[in-house]
Design a protein around this motif. Structure first.
Motif, PDB file in Angstrom:
ATOM      1  N   HIS A 174       0.917  -1.217  -0.146  1.00  0.00           N
ATOM      2  CA  HIS A 174      -0.042  -0.092   0.034  1.00  0.00           C
ATOM      3  C   HIS A 174       0.715   1.225   0.103  1.00  0.00           C
TER       4      HIS A 174
ATOM      5  N   HIS B 264       0.644   5.336  -1.847  1.00  0.00           N
ATOM      6  CA  HIS B 264       0.158   6.276  -2.779  1.00  0.00           C
ATOM      7  C   HIS B 264       1.466   6.955  -3.613  1.00  0.00           C
TER       8      HIS B 264
ATOM      9  N   HIS C  83      -9.165   1.306   0.971  1.00  0.00           N
ATOM     10  CA  HIS C  83      -9.149   1.707   2.296  1.00  0.00           C
ATOM     11  C   HIS C  83     -10.413   1.527   3.014  1.00  0.00           C
TER      12      HIS C  83
ATOM     13  N   HIS D  85      -5.914  -0.972   6.236  1.00  0.00           N
ATOM     14  CA  HIS D  85      -6.006  -0.396   7.439  1.00  0.00           C
ATOM     15  C   HIS D  85      -6.703  -1.172   8.369  1.00  0.00           C
TER      16      HIS D  85
ATOM     17  N   ASP E 184       2.322   3.419   2.574  1.00  0.00           N
ATOM     18  CA  ASP E 184       1.085   4.339   2.465  1.00  0.00           C
ATOM     19  C   ASP E 184       1.579   5.860   1.965  1.00  0.00           C
TER      20      ASP E 184
HETATM   21 ZN   LIG Z   1      -3.764   4.806   1.925  1.00  0.00          ZN
END
Ligand SMILES: [Zn+2]
Length: 469
Positions: free
Chosen positions: A66, A68, A223, A252, A303
Motif C-alpha cells: 500500500h 500512494h 481503504h 488499514h 502508505d
Molecule cells: Zn492509503
C-alpha cells in the motif's frame, strides 16, 4: 542487461522465505531467463556471470502492499499531520492541482525510492487520476522505474468530479481502456488493479466500482475502517451483498471488529496494515496482531511519504514492536512474546505476493520463481555478527543495507547504485513538481483549510464531534 543473461550468485547467506527451502548459511543461486533455476551449496555451472557474495545476505525482494506513490513530491510536509490534516491538505487541496507531469514525477521518484530500499513489488494505490492523461502518466512512472507493480487505478475523485470524468462510468471506461491496451497481460511487470473510492461516496457507487473491477478480472484494493464511521462497515456491506472474495486487499482495518476480520479471513481476502501512518495520524491501532489471530493474510505498506518513511524495514519493526508493546502492557511481566520477529518477514514477502495473486511467481526464493531478490550488506557493522539471519533482517537491517536488487533477474541496483537511472534528473523532476503544486494551492500555509469542510466530502463518523461542540 537482458533477461537471457545467466547469473550465479555465490557464497551468500540465503534467507529463502520459502517453507520448502531451508535458509543456507553459504549458498549459491542460479538465475536463467529471469528465473531462479537452482539453489544450493557450491553449484558448479559454466558460462554465467558470477556475483561473489561472501559476507552478504540474499533474501526475497520486499513487497509493499500500500503506497500512494504519486504523493512523493509532498515528502516530509506532513510530519505532524493527523488524518484530518492529511485529508484536508492532500485529498481536498493538492490532489486536484496535480497535473499528469506531477503524477509521473511522483510515481517515478517513489517507485525508484522503493527499489532503492529493496522493494521489488509495489501496490501503487494511484488515486490522483483526474483524467486519462493522469492514468497514463502514473502508469508510465511505474514502467520507467523498472519496478514490478500492481497499478491500482484509483476511482476516487477529488472534492468535485473532474471534467474528464463527469460520472463514475467514465472512470470505468478509462480503466477498461488500459485493460484492453497496455495492461491486457497478467504476466507483465506492471499489472492492472483497481482501488475503490472510500466511503465518501454512496455504497451503490462503491459496489458499481467493485463490479466493474471484477469484470476486468483484476485485484481490488480499498481503504477500510481507518476511523469509526456511522453505519455499516465496508466489510459488512460487501458481505451482505455477497461480494467478499480472495481478490480483495483491505487497507488499514484498524477499526474493524473481530466479526469483520473473521469475514475477511473466511473469504480469503487480505489486509494491508501501514503501521507508521496509522500510529501517527490517529487511524487507530495497527490491526496486525488481531488480524493474525483471526487467520487473515496480513501484509504491510508504507502508505504516505508526505508524512512517514517509504521503506519496509521500519514498517516491519513498528508493526512488531507496537503489537508486542500492546500485549506486554496487558501481561505485566510477559512470560513470552507471541509474535515472533521472523514472522514479520513473511508479511512483506510471500503473504504480500499471495495477497495480489503473485504468490506462485514471486515472494520467496525457490526454483521456478522470478529472481526478485535483495542483497543485504550483512558484513556491515549494524549486521555483524549476523546472529539468526532471518531475525537480523527484521530487527537490525535498514534500507542502507540494501546493496543490490534484482527484478525478474535484472539487476536494477548494484553495489549501492541504481542502474540506468539519472537520479539527478529524477530529483529535478520531483522538486519541480513539488514547487508547482504548492504554488498552485497558494503555498504551504494554505494547505490546512478549515477541516469542517471535510464533513461535506467524507463520512467521518463522530470524528469531528468535539470541534463541532
Ligand atoms: Zn492509503
Amino acid at each position: 542487461m537482458t533477461q537471457t543473461e545467466r547469473w550465479l550468485l555465490q557464497g551468500a547467506t540465503v534467507v529463502t522465505g520459502d517453507p520448502d527451502f531451508e535458509d543456507l548459511p553459504c549458498g549459491d543461486i542460479l538465475i536463467e531467463d529471469g528465473r531462479i533455476t537452482a539453489m544450493g551449496r557450491e553449484l558448479r555451472v559454466e558460462g554465467c556471470r558470477v556475483l561473489p557474495l561472501a559476507g552478504k545476505l540474499v533474501m526475497p525482494g520486499l513487497i509493499d502492499t500500500h503506497r500512494h506513490t504519486w504523493q512523493t513530491p509532498l515528502r516530509a510536509l506532513g510530519g505532524d499531520w493527523t488524518v484530518l490534516d492529511y485529508l484536508a491538505a492532500v485529498r481536498v487541496k493538492l490532489s486536484p492541482v496535480f497535473l499528469p507531469e506531477d503524477v509521473h514525477a511522483g510515481t517515478l521518484a517513489g517507485a525508484l525510492e522503493a527499489l532503492d530500499a529493496g522493494i521489488t513489488t509495489l501496490v501503487d494505490y494511484s488515486h490522483c487520476i483526474t483524467s486519462p492523461a493522469h492514468a497514463d502518466a502514473a502508469l508510465q512512472g511505474l514502467q520507467d522505474a523498472g519496478i514490478q507493480a500492481l497499478f491500482a487505478y484509483g476511482h476516487a475523485q477529488g472534492p468535485s468530479p473532474s471534467p474528464a470524468f463527469p460520472t463514475p462510468e467514465h472512470r470505468f471506461a478509462d480503466a477498461r481502456r488500459l485493460r484492453e491496451g497496455p495492461l491486457a497481460s497478467d504476466s507483465g511487470r506492471v499489472r492492472l488493479g483497481i482501488a475503490l473510492s472510500e466511503m465518501q461516496v454512496p455504497w451503490e457507487q462503491s459496489r458499481a466500482e467493485l463490479l466493474s473491477a471484477r469484470e476486468l478480472g483484476v485485484p481490488i484494493t480499498l481503504h477500510c475502517s481507518a476511523w469509526p464511521v456511522t453505519g455499516p462497515s465496508e466489510v459488512e456491506q460487501l458481505g451482505r451483498d455477497g461480494l467478499l472474495g480472495p481478490d480483495l486487499l483491505f487497507v488499514h482495518c484498524t477499526f474493524s471488529g473481530d466479526e469483520d476480520l473473521a469475514r475477511i479471513a473466511d473469504s480469503g481476502g487480505s489486509i494491508s496494515a501501514t503501521p507508521e501512518s496509522e500510529l501517527q495520524m490517529g487511524m487507530g491501532f495497527p490491526v496486525v496482531g488481531r488480524a493474525l489471530r483471526a487467520g487473515v493474510r496480513t501484509t504491510l505498506g508504507c502508505d504516505v511519504v508526505a508524512s512517514n518513511g517509504g521503506e519496509l524495514f521500519t514498517a516491519m519493526r513498528l508493526a512488531l514492536q507496537s503489537e508486542r508493546g500492546r500485549a506486554n502492557a496487558l501481561a505485566g511481566l510477559p512470560r513470552r512474546l507471541d509474535l515472533k520477529a521472523g514472522r514479520m518477514l513473511r508479511m512483506v514477502t510471500q503473504d504480500a505476493a499471495d495477497a495480489i495473486g503473485l504468490g506462485a511467481v514471486t515472494g520467496s526464493l525457490r526454483p521456478g520463481k522470478w529472481a526478485d531478490l535483495v542483497v543485504l550488506s550483512a558484513d556491515a557493522l549494524n549486521m555483524t555478527p549476523l546472529g539468526r539471519p532471518r531475525d537480523a533482517v527484521v530487527m537490525q537491517a535498514h534500507a542502507g543495507n540494501v546493496e543490490s536488487v534484482m527484478v525478474r533477474g535484472q539487476l536494477v541496483k548494484h553495489q549501492g547504485v541504481l542502474l540506468g537511472t539519472d537520479v539527478a534528473a529524477v530529483r529535478r523532476k520531483v522538486l519541480r513538481a513539488r514547487d508547482a503544486v504548492l504554488e498552485r494551492v497558494g503555498g504551504l500555509s494554505a494547505l490546512l483549510a478549515d477541516q469542517a469542510a471535510l464533513q461535506e466530502h467524507w463520512n467521518l463518523g463522530d470524528g469531528l464531534a468535539d470541534d463541532a461542540g
